[in-house]
Scaffold this motif. Structure first.
Motif, PDB file in Angstrom:
ATOM      1  N   LYS A 156      20.274  35.434  60.550  1.00  0.00           N
ATOM      2  CA  LYS A 156      21.638  34.825  61.175  1.00  0.00           C
ATOM      3  C   LYS A 156      22.260  35.591  62.183  1.00  0.00           C
ATOM      4  CE  LYS A 156      22.539  31.180  58.259  1.00  0.00           C
ATOM      5  NZ  LYS A 156      21.150  31.039  57.691  1.00  0.00           N
ATOM      6  N   LEU A 157      22.730  35.077  63.254  1.00  0.00           N
ATOM      7  CA  LEU A 157      23.629  35.776  64.093  1.00  0.00           C
ATOM      8  C   LEU A 157      24.815  35.197  64.314  1.00  0.00           C
ATOM      9  CD1 LEU A 157      23.541  38.191  66.334  1.00  0.00           C
ATOM     10  CD2 LEU A 157      22.777  36.297  67.976  1.00  0.00           C
ATOM     11  N   SER A 158      26.049  35.877  64.181  1.00  0.00           N
ATOM     12  CA  SER A 158      27.234  35.263  64.068  1.00  0.00           C
ATOM     13  C   SER A 158      28.308  36.203  64.918  1.00  0.00           C
ATOM     14  CB  SER A 158      27.804  35.443  62.527  1.00  0.00           C
ATOM     15  OG  SER A 158      29.286  35.056  62.706  1.00  0.00           O
ATOM     16  N   HIS A 159      29.214  35.547  65.519  1.00  0.00           N
ATOM     17  CA  HIS A 159      30.448  36.219  66.360  1.00  0.00           C
ATOM     18  C   HIS A 159      31.506  35.486  65.813  1.00  0.00           C
ATOM     19  CE1 HIS A 159      32.249  38.369  69.736  1.00  0.00           C
ATOM     20  NE2 HIS A 159      32.769  37.180  70.123  1.00  0.00           N
ATOM     21  N   VAL A 174      37.359  41.648  66.358  1.00  0.00           N
ATOM     22  CA  VAL A 174      36.277  40.856  66.868  1.00  0.00           C
ATOM     23  C   VAL A 174      35.125  41.293  65.954  1.00  0.00           C
ATOM     24  CG1 VAL A 174      34.681  40.309  68.675  1.00  0.00           C
ATOM     25  CG2 VAL A 174      37.163  40.564  69.200  1.00  0.00           C
ATOM     26  N   THR A 175      34.252  40.335  65.474  1.00  0.00           N
ATOM     27  CA  THR A 175      33.108  40.682  64.601  1.00  0.00           C
ATOM     28  C   THR A 175      31.848  40.122  65.005  1.00  0.00           C
ATOM     29  OG1 THR A 175      34.689  40.807  62.618  1.00  0.00           O
ATOM     30  CG2 THR A 175      32.518  40.875  61.899  1.00  0.00           C
ATOM     31  N   THR A 176      31.075  40.823  64.944  1.00  0.00           N
ATOM     32  CA  THR A 176      29.463  40.318  65.545  1.00  0.00           C
ATOM     33  C   THR A 176      28.724  40.923  64.270  1.00  0.00           C
ATOM     34  OG1 THR A 176      30.106  40.297  67.701  1.00  0.00           O
ATOM     35  CG2 THR A 176      27.712  40.208  67.062  1.00  0.00           C
ATOM     36  N   TYR A 177      27.748  40.004  63.655  1.00  0.00           N
ATOM     37  CA  TYR A 177      26.731  40.416  62.770  1.00  0.00           C
ATOM     38  C   TYR A 177      25.265  39.863  62.991  1.00  0.00           C
ATOM     39  CZ  TYR A 177      27.241  36.271  59.606  1.00  0.00           C
ATOM     40  OH  TYR A 177      26.946  35.200  59.085  1.00  0.00           O
ATOM     41  N   PHE A 178      24.343  40.638  62.346  1.00  0.00           N
ATOM     42  CA  PHE A 178      23.127  40.108  62.388  1.00  0.00           C
ATOM     43  C   PHE A 178      22.392  40.462  61.207  1.00  0.00           C
ATOM     44  CE2 PHE A 178      18.619  41.452  62.545  1.00  0.00           C
ATOM     45  CZ  PHE A 178      17.898  40.335  63.166  1.00  0.00           C
ATOM     46  N   THR A 179      21.938  39.613  60.363  1.00  0.00           N
ATOM     47  CA  THR A 179      21.421  39.732  59.219  1.00  0.00           C
ATOM     48  C   THR A 179      19.603  38.997  59.188  1.00  0.00           C
ATOM     49  OG1 THR A 179      22.258  37.719  58.280  1.00  0.00           O
ATOM     50  CG2 THR A 179      23.507  39.589  57.995  1.00  0.00           C
ATOM     51  N   ILE A 180      18.941  39.505  58.456  1.00  0.00           N
ATOM     52  CA  ILE A 180      17.769  39.029  58.279  1.00  0.00           C
ATOM     53  C   ILE A 180      16.999  39.567  56.857  1.00  0.00           C
ATOM     54  CG2 ILE A 180      16.724  41.318  59.435  1.00  0.00           C
ATOM     55  CD1 ILE A 180      14.154  39.419  60.376  1.00  0.00           C
ATOM     56  N   HIS A 181      16.520  38.523  56.041  1.00  0.00           N
ATOM     57  CA  HIS A 181      16.010  38.826  54.941  1.00  0.00           C
ATOM     58  C   HIS A 181      14.916  37.881  54.409  1.00  0.00           C
ATOM     59  CE1 HIS A 181      18.344  35.812  52.598  1.00  0.00           C
ATOM     60  NE2 HIS A 181      19.201  35.832  53.302  1.00  0.00           N
ATOM     61  N   GLY A 182      14.129  38.225  53.483  1.00  0.00           N
ATOM     62  CA  GLY A 182      13.077  37.370  53.097  1.00  0.00           C
ATOM     63  C   GLY A 182      12.440  37.903  51.637  1.00  0.00           C
ATOM     64  N   ALA A 183      11.597  36.856  51.184  1.00  0.00           N
ATOM     65  CA  ALA A 183      11.255  37.193  49.830  1.00  0.00           C
ATOM     66  C   ALA A 183       9.643  37.813  50.083  1.00  0.00           C
ATOM     67  CB  ALA A 183      11.144  35.806  49.135  1.00  0.00           C
ATOM     68  N   LEU A 184       9.147  38.391  48.959  1.00  0.00           N
ATOM     69  CA  LEU A 184       8.033  39.031  48.788  1.00  0.00           C
ATOM     70  C   LEU A 184       7.212  38.458  47.837  1.00  0.00           C
ATOM     71  CD1 LEU A 184       8.944  42.803  48.987  1.00  0.00           C
ATOM     72  CD2 LEU A 184       7.942  41.359  50.690  1.00  0.00           C
ATOM     73  N   ASN A 185       6.075  37.752  48.066  1.00  0.00           N
ATOM     74  CA  ASN A 185       5.177  37.310  47.166  1.00  0.00           C
ATOM     75  C   ASN A 185       5.602  35.978  46.395  1.00  0.00           C
ATOM     76  OD1 ASN A 185       3.129  38.886  47.850  1.00  0.00           O
ATOM     77  ND2 ASN A 185       4.061  40.567  46.388  1.00  0.00           N
ATOM     78  N   VAL A 231      27.847  30.515  63.891  1.00  0.00           N
ATOM     79  CA  VAL A 231      26.720  31.304  63.276  1.00  0.00           C
ATOM     80  C   VAL A 231      25.363  30.539  63.723  1.00  0.00           C
ATOM     81  CG1 VAL A 231      25.490  31.744  61.067  1.00  0.00           C
ATOM     82  CG2 VAL A 231      28.211  31.690  61.147  1.00  0.00           C
ATOM     83  N   LEU A 232      24.637  31.386  64.347  1.00  0.00           N
ATOM     84  CA  LEU A 232      23.177  30.750  64.722  1.00  0.00           C
ATOM     85  C   LEU A 232      22.255  31.132  63.493  1.00  0.00           C
ATOM     86  CD1 LEU A 232      21.183  29.366  66.800  1.00  0.00           C
ATOM     87  CD2 LEU A 232      21.072  31.586  67.858  1.00  0.00           C
ATOM     88  N   GLY A 233      21.435  30.135  63.125  1.00  0.00           N
ATOM     89  CA  GLY A 233      20.404  30.514  61.943  1.00  0.00           C
ATOM     90  C   GLY A 233      19.097  30.491  62.852  1.00  0.00           C
ATOM     91  N   VAL A 234      18.029  31.210  62.347  1.00  0.00           N
ATOM     92  CA  VAL A 234      16.619  31.013  62.519  1.00  0.00           C
ATOM     93  C   VAL A 234      15.786  31.079  61.393  1.00  0.00           C
ATOM     94  CG1 VAL A 234      14.781  31.842  64.090  1.00  0.00           C
ATOM     95  CG2 VAL A 234      17.151  32.129  64.845  1.00  0.00           C
ATOM     96  N   LEU A 235      15.041  30.373  61.116  1.00  0.00           N
ATOM     97  CA  LEU A 235      14.108  30.230  59.847  1.00  0.00           C
ATOM     98  C   LEU A 235      12.673  30.494  60.328  1.00  0.00           C
ATOM     99  CD1 LEU A 235      16.570  28.297  59.268  1.00  0.00           C
ATOM    100  CD2 LEU A 235      15.048  26.972  57.867  1.00  0.00           C
TER     101      LEU A 235
END
Length: 323
Positions: free
Chosen positions: A34-37, A49-60, A305-309
């Motif tokens: 996710k990328l948000s402004h 003014v707030t900008t964030y970048f998040t990335i998370h995923g599962a293991l197994n 908010v822009l999302g990438v899967l």
């Protein structure tokens, strides 16, 4: 700043609860980016003014198509009644992730970066529980060039420096209970409650990084095979301020379009909309209308908010567990 809210507002918290709660780390079948402004109180000079970048995923993680992951099948509706009847609890798995947040308000800039971890497990046939934690660094910087002291005497450590930086370690923790029809979450950020000083004098308590407690809850109503209504609430506790509530309702059409409205106590109303462009990209926008005294100088707040899967091997068009 010593006794005030220091974490940013997020109107679209329901689209990325991970930004509030590390227990959501690795909750889906794919790597969620996710990328948000957010530009708050547009038109007001030096407003947040707030900008964030998040990335998370599962293991197994081992949720296959047979467990009703949200994928599109020809001739069927992936969000209809059959989808939720076949829902099963999560297989035990781990998740890892990262958050990077930059929040600028006038001369103050708060920058933070965290690594997060969570463990998910089924505690019933259709109910899952996760607990998570995050650790990182919090950087507070003060641009003295933007300060106007007039004839007031100030500490030379601040007055004579263009920018003063302070770096502190920071921690967060959270719990998340979820199923096909509901979610309940609780988390705390700025867990250590440290003090920040911009000079060596250490007058009084300095500027304290106050712990922020977040509680979220939501429920899904299946109005028809095409429409889902998801009301949700977020409560924010920051001592000694009054409890703040955000109330939202999201109406979703299949896995394609959604829209919603919301209210933030003592602040204003908001409207939101989003679209899943494909099984890889989605985008959403919200506008906040301020009803407080700031509405005389503010043109409202904007958030995108822009999302990438990534690695979406099951073809999910829509989150299964975050909504």
């Amino acid at each position: 700043m010593a006794q005030a809210q220091q974490k940013p507002h997020y109107t679209q918290y329901v689209m990325n609860q991970y930004i509030l709660n590390p227990a959501l780390t690795g909750i889906e079948n794919y790597t969620d980016v996710k990328l948000s402004h957010r530009r708050q109180w547009s038109g007001l000079r030096d407003a947040p003014v707030t900008t964030y970048f998040t990335i998370h995923g599962a293991l197994n993680k081992k949720d296959y198509r047979t467990t009703a992951t949200s994928f599109q099948v020809d001739g069927t509706n992936p969000r209809g009644n059959d989808y939720w009847q076949d829902y099963t609890a999560a297989e035990p798995h781990h998740g890892i992730g990262m958050q990077v947040i930059n929040d600028q308000t006038g001369p103050l800039r708060n920058f933070s970066a965290y690594a997060t971890y969570a463990y998910h497990m089924g505690i019933g046939a259709r109910t899952s529980l996760s607990f998570g934690a995050g650790a990182g660094l919090f950087n507070v910087s003060l641009d003295a060039n933007k300060l106007n002291f007039g004839n007031t005497q100030v500490d030379p450590a601040v007055y004579n420096n263009g920018t003063v930086n302070v770096i502190r370690p920071d921690f967060m923790a959270g719990l998340y209970l979820y199923g096909p029809d509901y979610f309940l979450g609780a988390s705390v950020q700025q867990l250590m409650g440290q003090s920040v000083y911009f000079s060596g004098a250490r007058i009084a308590d300095g500027n304290k990084l106050t712990p922020h407690i977040f509680a979220t809850a939501g429920y899904r109503f299946l109005l028809s095979d095409d429409l889902n209504l998801i009301p949700s609430v977020m409560a924010k506790f920051v001592d000694p301020l009054p409890v703040q509530f955000d109330i939202n309702a999201k109406l979703q059409y299949q896995d394609f379009l959604w829209g919603g409205i919301g209210y933030r106590k003592d602040d204003g109303w908001n409207a939101m909309a989003g679209v899943n462009i494909s099984r890889t990209f989605n985008i959403s926008y919200s506008y906040d209308y301020t009803t407080s005294a700031l509405n005389t100088v503010s043109n409202g707040s904007h958030e995108i908010v822009l999302g990438v899967l990534l690695g979406n091997k099951y073809g999910d068009w829509c989150p299964r567990n975050i909504w």
